[in-house]
Design a protein around this motif. Structure first.
Motif, mmCIF file in Angstrom:
data_model
loop_
_atom_site.group_PDB
_atom_site.id
_atom_site.type_symbol
_atom_site.label_atom_id
_atom_site.label_comp_id
_atom_site.label_asym_id
_atom_site.label_seq_id
_atom_site.Cartn_x
_atom_site.Cartn_y
_atom_site.Cartn_z
ATOM 1 N N THR A 39 0.837 -1.190 0.000
ATOM 2 C CA THR A 39 0.000 0.000 0.000
ATOM 3 C C THR A 39 0.877 1.246 0.000
ATOM 4 O OG1 THR A 39 -1.682 -1.178 1.243
ATOM 5 C CG2 THR A 39 -1.791 1.231 1.267
ATOM 6 N N GLN A 40 0.555 2.215 -0.841
ATOM 7 C CA GLN A 40 1.327 3.455 -0.895
ATOM 8 C C GLN A 40 0.909 4.377 0.231
ATOM 9 O OE1 GLN A 40 1.085 5.572 -4.584
ATOM 10 N NE2 GLN A 40 2.001 7.438 -3.749
ATOM 11 N N THR A 41 1.885 4.910 0.948
ATOM 12 C CA THR A 41 1.616 5.913 1.971
ATOM 13 C C THR A 41 2.597 7.067 1.803
ATOM 14 O OG1 THR A 41 3.171 5.072 3.635
ATOM 15 C CG2 THR A 41 0.969 4.071 3.584
ATOM 16 N N GLY A 42 2.248 8.204 2.392
ATOM 17 C CA GLY A 42 3.171 9.319 2.407
ATOM 18 C C GLY A 42 4.322 9.059 3.367
ATOM 19 N N PRO A 43 5.335 9.917 3.352
ATOM 20 C CA PRO A 43 6.522 9.701 4.183
ATOM 21 C C PRO A 43 6.277 10.025 5.653
ATOM 22 C CG PRO A 43 6.679 11.792 3.044
ATOM 23 C CD PRO A 43 5.441 11.128 2.514
ATOM 24 N N MET A 44 7.080 9.435 6.508
ATOM 25 C CA MET A 44 7.148 9.826 7.912
ATOM 26 C C MET A 44 8.107 11.009 8.032
ATOM 27 S SD MET A 44 5.360 8.055 10.064
ATOM 28 C CE MET A 44 4.296 6.628 9.958
ATOM 29 N N VAL A 45 7.713 12.043 8.747
ATOM 30 C CA VAL A 45 8.568 13.210 8.957
ATOM 31 C C VAL A 45 8.717 13.464 10.456
ATOM 32 C CG1 VAL A 45 8.014 14.241 6.732
ATOM 33 C CG2 VAL A 45 6.620 14.805 8.721
ATOM 34 N N GLU A 46 9.739 14.209 10.824
ATOM 35 C CA GLU A 46 10.066 14.414 12.231
ATOM 36 C C GLU A 46 9.185 15.452 12.918
ATOM 37 O OE1 GLU A 46 12.327 12.804 14.174
ATOM 38 O OE2 GLU A 46 12.579 11.426 12.479
ATOM 39 N N SER A 47 8.728 16.443 12.150
ATOM 40 C CA SER A 47 7.969 17.530 12.759
ATOM 41 C C SER A 47 6.888 18.012 11.796
ATOM 42 C CB SER A 47 8.892 18.697 13.140
ATOM 43 O OG SER A 47 9.555 19.197 11.995
#
Length: 295
Positions: free
Chosen positions: A100-108
């Motif tokens: 499944t495509q998801t957006g990226p994890m970001v720190e803030s």
């Protein structure tokens, strides 16, 4: 902003509101299935900072529920896990499961563009002990502003939702309590105080109990803020640092229900603020005075 642009933005906010509620419910269902079962429990920053396999699976479910509607948008989440998950077998090459495509994890949380803020189980210590008070929380932020939020208490099946028009609990409009007499207030003390700052917690408890009718400590910041929004509490306060996943959804609930949220100095609360003070707005200065007294 033109009428057409306003209409488009309102439509987008309504869609995001539907998605945060759907995602919180879907994640909460995963956590509820694991509740009071056999858990794998690990620690993070200290021996009381817990994470379970249910936290991780709940976060995966929330992320993928959101990605079904918004596949490219980034996430700020509590748990540091691989969010990739598989769907039914048979990708394009038919050699294995499709990812499944998801957006990226970001720190803030970014200042521009969209972002989703996720706390899969707020109150993991309660959850791991079999205590029913814990929540799954999701917020949608666009250009630094919260546009939708949901906090779901899966065991009691209460869902607190904030959207472009109102805040609700289980579909019924929320409003903060109209009490004005601090001696009748119930105040929630929230967030974790490390042992080397236990004296500060003691001072805050004393200041709150001297000025208000009663205090509570529930072990889940998001649920506590939901209780302020619904009138189950008159105020909530912490002098400790907070995180986006512990606060953003609940702050939006309180504000949408007519309450006030500031930092400990009385300035409008932002995700970079020191501490947090939420109230029905009728004796906010008295809550701030209790914080000043404790400090």
């Amino acid at each position: 902003m033109t009428l057409a642009a306003t209409s488009t933005r309102m439509s987008d906010s309504r869609q995001r509101t539907a998605v945060v509620e759907r995602a919180a419910r879907a994640g909460g269902a995963v956590a509820r299935d694991a509740f009071r079962g056999t858990l794998t429990i690990d620690t993070k920053s200290n021996k009381n900072d817990l994470v379970t396999d249910a936290d991780r699976e709940t976060q995966r479910q929330i992320v993928h529920t959101i990605a079904d509607a918004f596949p490219d948008e980034p996430f700020v989440c509590e748990e540091d896990i691989d969010i990739r998950a598989t769907t039914e077998a048979g990708g394009d090459d038919s050699t294995g499961p499709a990812v499944t495509q998801t957006g990226p994890m970001v720190e803030s949380v970014p200042d521009t563009g969209p972002c989703w803020v996720v706390d899969p189980i707020d109150g993991t210590a309660n959850f791991a002990r079999g205590n029913v008070l814990w929540a799954s929380s999701v917020a949608s932020v666009v250009d630094g502003e919260t546009v939708a939020a949901a906090t779901y208490l899966p065991v009691v099946q209460d869902i607190y939702t904030a959207g472009p028009e109102s805040a609700t609990r289980n579909g019924q409009r929320l409003a903060v309590t109209d009490r004005t007499d601090p001696e009748t207030f119930a105040v929630g003390l929230v967030a974790a105080w490390p042992s080397d700052r236990s004296g500060r917690l003691g001072a805050l408890v004393q200041a709150v109990n001297e000025r208000f009718g009663d205090s509570r400590r529930y072990g889940t910041l998001q649920a506590t803020l939901g209780f302020v929004a619904s009138g189950e509490l008159e105020a909530a306060v912490t002098t400790e640092p907070t995180t986006p996943w512990d606060t953003i959804a609940g702050v939006e609930l309180v504000r949408s229900a007519g309450g006030a949220v500031t930092d400990v100095d009385g300035n409008r609360w932002t995700r970079d603020s020191d501490g947090l003070v939420a109230s029905n707005g009728n004796a906010h200065d008295e809550v701030l005075a209790a914080v000043e007294q404790a400090n």
